[in-house]
Scaffold this motif. Structure first.
Motif, PDB file in Angstrom:
ATOM      1  N   UNK A  44       0.838  -1.212   0.000  1.00  0.00           N
ATOM      2  CA  UNK A  44       0.000   0.000   0.000  1.00  0.00           C
ATOM      3  C   UNK A  44       0.871   1.259   0.000  1.00  0.00           C
ATOM      4  N   UNK A  45       1.990   1.194   0.730  1.00  0.00           N
ATOM      5  CA  UNK A  45       2.908   2.337   0.730  1.00  0.00           C
ATOM      6  C   UNK A  45       3.554   2.495  -0.649  1.00  0.00           C
TER       7      UNK A  45
ATOM      8  N   UNK B  67       1.370   6.797  -6.704  1.00  0.00           N
ATOM      9  CA  UNK B  67       0.295   7.747  -6.993  1.00  0.00           C
ATOM     10  C   UNK B  67       0.730   9.189  -6.749  1.00  0.00           C
TER      11      UNK B  67
ATOM     12  N   UNK C   4      -6.768   0.507 -10.936  1.00  0.00           N
ATOM     13  CA  UNK C   4      -6.019   1.409 -10.059  1.00  0.00           C
ATOM     14  C   UNK C   4      -4.519   1.200 -10.139  1.00  0.00           C
TER      15      UNK C   4
ATOM     16  N   UNK D  53      -9.535  12.488  -2.486  1.00  0.00           N
ATOM     17  CA  UNK D  53      -8.331  12.922  -3.229  1.00  0.00           C
ATOM     18  C   UNK D  53      -8.348  14.412  -3.534  1.00  0.00           C
TER      19      UNK D  53
ATOM     20  N   UNK E 139      -3.346  14.437   0.707  1.00  0.00           N
ATOM     21  CA  UNK E 139      -2.646  13.176   0.433  1.00  0.00           C
ATOM     22  C   UNK E 139      -3.477  11.996   0.913  1.00  0.00           C
TER      23      UNK E 139
ATOM     24  N   UNK F 126      -4.691   7.580  -0.103  1.00  0.00           N
ATOM     25  CA  UNK F 126      -4.571   6.396  -0.952  1.00  0.00           C
ATOM     26  C   UNK F 126      -5.920   5.705  -0.898  1.00  0.00           C
ATOM     27  N   UNK F 127      -6.603   5.675  -2.024  1.00  0.00           N
ATOM     28  CA  UNK F 127      -7.991   5.219  -2.074  1.00  0.00           C
ATOM     29  C   UNK F 127      -8.095   4.016  -3.006  1.00  0.00           C
ATOM     30  N   UNK F 128      -8.769   2.968  -2.563  1.00  0.00           N
ATOM     31  CA  UNK F 128      -8.929   1.769  -3.403  1.00  0.00           C
ATOM     32  C   UNK F 128     -10.358   1.632  -3.930  1.00  0.00           C
TER      33      UNK F 128
ATOM     34  N   UNK G  45      -9.934  -7.223   6.431  1.00  0.00           N
ATOM     35  CA  UNK G  45      -8.580  -6.812   6.026  1.00  0.00           C
ATOM     36  C   UNK G  45      -8.260  -5.445   6.630  1.00  0.00           C
ATOM     37  N   UNK G  46      -6.966  -5.196   6.888  1.00  0.00           N
ATOM     38  CA  UNK G  46      -6.587  -3.867   7.386  1.00  0.00           C
ATOM     39  C   UNK G  46      -6.837  -2.795   6.326  1.00  0.00           C
TER      40      UNK G  46
ATOM     41  N   UNK H 151      -6.411  -0.181   3.784  1.00  0.00           N
ATOM     42  CA  UNK H 151      -5.250   0.244   2.984  1.00  0.00           C
ATOM     43  C   UNK H 151      -5.033   1.757   3.035  1.00  0.00           C
TER      44      UNK H 151
ATOM     45  N   UNK I  62      -2.752   1.824   5.963  1.00  0.00           N
ATOM     46  CA  UNK I  62      -1.509   1.084   5.682  1.00  0.00           C
ATOM     47  C   UNK I  62      -0.592   1.890   4.766  1.00  0.00           C
ATOM     48  N   UNK I  63      -1.184   2.599   3.837  1.00  0.00           N
ATOM     49  CA  UNK I  63      -0.411   3.333   2.836  1.00  0.00           C
ATOM     50  C   UNK I  63       0.452   4.426   3.454  1.00  0.00           C
ATOM     51  N   UNK I  64       0.097   4.823   4.674  1.00  0.00           N
ATOM     52  CA  UNK I  64       0.896   5.836   5.361  1.00  0.00           C
ATOM     53  C   UNK I  64       1.566   5.270   6.608  1.00  0.00           C
ATOM     54  N   UNK I  65       1.677   3.935   6.657  1.00  0.00           N
ATOM     55  CA  UNK I  65       2.308   3.243   7.781  1.00  0.00           C
ATOM     56  C   UNK I  65       1.657   3.619   9.114  1.00  0.00           C
TER      57      UNK I  65
END
Lengths: 103, 200, 97
Positions: free
Chosen positions: A53-54, A60, B105, C21, C25, C27-29, C48-49, C51, C54-57
């Protein structure tokens, strides 16, 4: 008239710019560069250093013009490097030094 | 080095890779040997693995049922390494429903059973068109569905990875499993083509 | 685990018409083309965790993930009647319709 949604530039479903473009169906075998970037990404994931994800978020965040210019795995190494710097796994000074030494 | 402003956009990918790899090796995070081993493991995953699953599902109803309910376990039963891979989902084509897989995506792909995603799968054109113009896209592969067949486009947006269990061609009724496996291509398991017996 | 399925298979759901967005900043799924659209839950895929975290820790909450089916021509105002889109969507993006 359908208004174009404020989509992010990687969010390509239905994107008008591509809708008339033919698919390049030719086989492109991954290069050594591609495979090495891919392998390092997997190692970083398996060791809990960087999630997929990171990686994606970093991809992006590449500005749109560049995003479309870079190859797939060039985007990856850019994102991986940015993430490693952001997380302090490597420092900007270290990276600059290695780049300078290799120049 | 105080005051250094590193502009990543000015460093070519190959040079960046060499520098990052050197730093990761020096820090004991990823050695050249680990990288070589990881590449070898990744190279082992190929469409031949997914094709073995499809062929087994075509001849073994029990395996087929397992594959549709738990793709990861079905792959493991055939000795395909799935540890660390995202869960695998398998979607079954029927005489009136055809599946097509895309990731709009990024490029999510069932790598554990199909290998590296092909170039076209990652392309902007494929990602944009699959969800909006699936029939036009299939036509570029020469794929024309029978009248009355609906398309279900699967946008692989999250934690699963998806592959298609295509329909078994009628002409293969007497074929054994190995011969069936040799027939199935990666494009059949993503749904841009249909399994086809050569020369028919 | 907090994320047991709250939406039943077969239920009608609406995807939130939200555009994070445009606000910074992220992160979109959830693909843009399903935002604000109504579909049907066909499968609960598990927990699930998130995202987006998760995308930014960041520590990630656990979310249920659903397979949601949409009628394709309704989304694009073109296409072939009967064609469909099947999309994985996290519970945080869905509301009962």
């Amino acid at each position: 008239m359908e208004l174009e949604a404020p989509r992010a530039h990687h969010d390509l479903g239905g994107a008008g710019t591509y809708i008339c473009q033919e698919i390049d169906r030719a086989a492109h075998t991954p290069t050594d560069f591609d495979k090495e970037v891919d392998a390092i990404r997997q190692i970083l994931g398996a060791k809990g250093i960087m999630t997929v994800d990171e990686l994606r978020r970093g991809i992006e965040e590449i500005p749109e013009a560049e995003y479309h210019q870079l190859s797939y795995y060039e985007r990856w190494i850019r994102s991986m490097t940015a993430n490693l710097l952001e997380k302090g796994v490597i420092s900007e000074a270290e990276l600059a030094a290695v780049l300078a030494a290799a120049a | 080095m105080a005051g250094t402003v590193l502009r990543l956009e000015e460093v070519a990918g190959e040079r960046l890779l060499r520098a990052v790899a050197a730093l990761l090796a020096a820090k004991g995070i990823a050695s050249p040997t680990e990288i070589t081993e990881q590449i070898a493991m990744t190279d082992n995953a190929s469409p031949a693995q997914g094709a073995r699953m499809v062929a087994r599902a075509w001849v073994d109803p029990q395996f087929r049922a397992l594959m549709l309910s738990d793709g990861t376990r079905a792959a493991e039963m055939l000795g395909i390494p799935m540890r660390g891979a995202p869960p695998l989902g398998v979607l079954e084509d029927t005489p009136d429903l055809h599946h097509l897989i895309v990731c709009t995506l990024c490029s999510c792909y069932p790598r554990a059973v199909l290998g590296y995603p092909p170039f076209w799968y990652k392309s902007g054109a494929y990602r944009a068109r699959a969800v909006r113009d699936p029939r036009g896209l299939l036509a570029e592969w020469g794929t024309v569905l029978d009248p009355g067949v609906r398309i279900r486009v699967v946008d692989s947006t999250a934690d699963y990875r998806w592959m298609v269990l295509p329909l078994r061609p009628a002409e293969t009724a007497k074929w054994n499993e190995d011969r069936l496996a040799a027939l199935v291509r990666e494009t059949d398991m993503i749904g841009v083509t249909l399994p086809r017996v050569a020369g028919d | 685990m907090s994320g047991s399925p709250q939406l039943a298979v077969g239920s009608r759901v609406r995807v939130r018409d939200d555009w994070p967005e445009t606000r910074g900043r992220v992160h979109i799924r959830t693909p843009h083309y399903v935002r604000g659209r109504t579909g049907t839950v066909v499968r609960c895929l598990g927990d699930f965790p998130d995202p987006e975290q998760l995308a930014f820790a960041r520590p990630a909450r656990i979310l249920p993930l659903y397979h949601v089916l949409f009628e394709q021509p309704q989304i694009w105002l073109e296409g072939c009647a009967g064609d469909q889109l099947l999309v994985e969507i996290y519970g945080s993006w869905l509301e009962p319709s």
